[in-house]
Enzyme design. Structure first.
Site, PDB file in Angstrom:
ATOM      1  CG  ASP A  52      -0.344  -0.015   2.521  1.00  0.00           C
ATOM      2  OD1 ASP A  52       0.909  -0.113   2.592  1.00  0.00           O
ATOM      3  OD2 ASP A  52      -1.076   0.069   3.529  1.00  0.00           O
ATOM      4  CB  SER A  53       4.594   1.681  -0.095  1.00  0.00           C
ATOM      5  OG  SER A  53       4.817   0.510  -0.855  1.00  0.00           O
ATOM      6  CG  ASP A  91       0.044  -4.029   1.940  1.00  0.00           C
ATOM      7  OD1 ASP A  91      -0.189  -4.809   2.881  1.00  0.00           O
ATOM      8  OD2 ASP A  91       0.910  -3.125   2.005  1.00  0.00           O
ATOM      9  CE  LYS A 121       2.813  -5.845   3.548  1.00  0.00           C
ATOM     10  NZ  LYS A 121       2.284  -4.716   4.344  1.00  0.00           N
ATOM     11  CD  GLU A 123       0.135  -1.568   7.932  1.00  0.00           C
ATOM     12  OE1 GLU A 123      -0.209  -0.835   8.876  1.00  0.00           O
ATOM     13  OE2 GLU A 123       0.646  -1.131   6.881  1.00  0.00           O
ATOM     14  CD  GLU A 190       7.390  -0.525   7.904  1.00  0.00           C
ATOM     15  OE1 GLU A 190       6.352  -1.108   7.568  1.00  0.00           O
ATOM     16  OE2 GLU A 190       7.698   0.607   7.488  1.00  0.00           O
TER      17      GLU A 190
HETATM   18  O1  KIV Z   1       3.512  -1.265   1.670  1.00  0.00           O
HETATM   19  C1  KIV Z   1       4.711  -1.560   1.659  1.00  0.00           C
HETATM   20  O2  KIV Z   1       5.447  -1.298   0.716  1.00  0.00           O
HETATM   21  C2  KIV Z   1       5.243  -2.222   2.840  1.00  0.00           C
HETATM   22  C3  KIV Z   1       6.709  -2.043   3.099  1.00  0.00           C
HETATM   23  C4  KIV Z   1       6.978  -2.167   4.542  1.00  0.00           C
HETATM   24  C5  KIV Z   1       7.562  -2.943   2.329  1.00  0.00           C
HETATM   25  O3  KIV Z   1       4.540  -2.841   3.543  1.00  0.00           O
END
Ligand code: KIV
Length: 272
Positions: A52-53, A91, A121, A123, A190
């Site tokens: 999500d970056s 993400d 993924k 969080e 992280e």
């Molecule tokens: O969203 C992202 O790019 C991440 C980084 C920590 C790699 O989760």
């Protein structure tokens, strides 16, 4: 069997676990588009994370909060289209997995079904335990993301290192153990102390992927724009740049502008 660059078979989550057992480091880079995904897939990267970056790197938002599920689906599909061998992890963006297991499952199913990603993924730790369980029970492989969690920036107010205090380190270890118990196939750690990341990596059987977490995690991840030196303004301690694309692209752009202005491009050979 260990995995080599020349081995073109698709990487699976099971293989990542085997790599940990065999002590082979897992390589992860982010990507958000077809062309970049194709390059790094062919170069032999094990895992491509559609992070999500993208909210920062592709859209220019100040945080990761501004990206939606629809937008992440678009970026993930582009990456899947460019990938043959690497495992693609998508993400789940802010707000899509946050304590309502049925709603979270719907979002995770959309992500998998509409993109062809191999895994997602998420969080968070114990707070989203039921969501993670529901998603894994539906057959969707989940990587947990713990330590610094950028989606919680408004709660903590800082991107500083996490897990330095004993209580926070204890909660982090408990969350890692919980995610392993729930069936997560890996954990992204992280920005936590290297010693803590090393301890966690030894304590759990699933692979840990670190960013700013020292050398003892089972793999490493970095954001592609940072690795390729496209962003001159971001220089955290954990970052190593492997190219200077900012300079290369600036010079190439200037050269092109000059050639067009001076009628040096296109030449007769480049014309019909
Ligand atoms: O969203 C992202 O790019 C991440 C980084 C920590 C790699 O989760």
């Amino acid at each position: 069997m260990s995995v080599h660059t020349e081995d073109r078979k698709k990487i699976t989550v099971l293989q990542l676990k085997k790599m940990k057992q065999q002590g082979e480091k897992i390589t992860v880079l982010t990507a958000y588009d077809y062309t970049t995904a194709k390059i790094i897939d062919e170069a032999g990267i094990d895992v491509i994370l559609v992070g999500d970056s993208a909210s920062n790197t592709m859209v220019g938002n100040p945080t990761t909060l501004g990206i939606t599920l629809d937008q992440m689906i678009y970026y993930t599909k582009s990456v899947v289209n460019g990938t043959k061998r690497s495992l693609v992890i998508a993400d789940m963006p802010f707000g899509t997995v946050s304590g309502n297991p049925l709603k979270s499952l719907d979002a995770a199913i959309r992500m998998m079904q509409e993109t062809g990603a191999d895994a997602i993924k998420i969080e968070g730790g114990a707070e989203i335990k039921e969501d993670v369980k529901k998603i894994i029970d539906a057959g969707i492989p989940v990587m947990a993301h713990l330590g610094l969690m950028p989606q919680s920036i408004n709660k903590y107010g800082t991107y500083a290192i996490r897990g330095k205090e004993e209580a926070e380190a204890k909660k982090l270890i408990e969350d890692c153990l919980l995610m392993e118990e729930l069936g997560a196939f890996g954990i992204l750690l992280e920005k936590i102390p290297a010693k803590l990341a090393s301890q966690i990596s030894k304590q759990i059987s699933i692979p840990t992927i670190g960013i700013g977490a020292g050398v003892e995690t089972d793999g490493q991840v970095l954001v592609i724009q940072d690795v390729m030196g496209m962003n001159k303004d971001f220089s955290p301690k954990f970052l190593r740049r492997y190219a200077d694309l900012h300079t290369i692209m600036t010079e190439a752009t200037k050269h092109y502008i000059s050639d067009v202005k001076t009628k040096n491009f296109p030449s007769e050979k480049e014309s019909y």
